[in-house]
Design an enzyme around this catalytic site. Sequence first.
Site, short mmCIF file in Angstrom:
data_model
loop_
_atom_site.label_atom_id
_atom_site.label_comp_id
_atom_site.label_asym_id
_atom_site.label_seq_id
_atom_site.Cartn_x
_atom_site.Cartn_y
_atom_site.Cartn_z
N CYS A 96 9.50 -32.67 57.02
CA CYS A 96 9.24 -34.10 57.19
C CYS A 96 9.83 -34.91 56.03
O CYS A 96 11.04 -35.12 56.00
CB CYS A 96 7.75 -34.36 57.39
N HIS A 184 6.08 -30.71 61.60
CA HIS A 184 5.13 -30.15 60.63
C HIS A 184 4.62 -28.78 61.07
O HIS A 184 3.54 -28.68 61.69
CB HIS A 184 3.93 -31.09 60.45
N GLU A 186 3.23 -26.71 59.23
CA GLU A 186 2.06 -26.42 58.40
C GLU A 186 0.80 -27.13 58.85
O GLU A 186 -0.29 -26.91 58.30
CB GLU A 186 2.36 -26.80 56.94
#
Length: 241
Positions: A96, A184, A186
């Site tokens: 990002c 993302h 994560e």
Amino acid sequence: MAVTADDVTGPRLLVVEHQATCPPGPLGAWLAEAGCTLDVVRPYDGDPLPGLDGHDGLLVMGGSMDAFDDDVPWLAPTRALVVDAAERGVPVLGVCLGHQLAALALGGTVGRNPRGQQVGLRDVGRTEAAATDPLLAEVTGPAVFWNQDVVLEPPPGAVELARAATGELQAARWADRVWGLQWHPEADAAILDDWARKDAERHLERGLDQAEVLAAVDAARDGLDRDGHRLAAAFAREAGA
């Protein structure tokens, strides 16, 4: 929490975390599972930003600041780290904000998405090049997005790996061993809940149903985690695992 042990045997990754709400999370755990040691630095909390010496890879995480905002004192040095890594052939993964910082560092442009904030589960729009890419060949599903800036112009020579049907460049190989993901991998439930609270008023004004967004992500969690594992394992291999 920097790693200082001299007996690290697997690849050692320098991880730049830009704010507490954007940690490596499960991505960090998957990289550790793949054999990597993470040297996480938190410049927002006073950690000095080290050089690449002693590191086999660079992971640059997300954050709410703009990639071009040099009032954030560590962003320019982070971009310089990306340039140094590209010149040395050290693998880089930007997530990002990290994706945008890497693009900017190597000659691209970053700015507000003219279509507005991307939020929630979306198809990534894989290109033909993704099928043979060392990182993304086995990453096939939709992904989680939460961003308002995008890469508007890629650096010279970049290889596009994913572009949305609406036009946003979602993943690229900016240089030979420098990758960026607008999404993302994560973002687990706890991280997303934190971001949703932060954006609650803005989303209410837009008429966006956060509960519906989070439910869609939760329903896709098995596939998201599978792709995250695959991505982490591939990056670990690039770093020498």
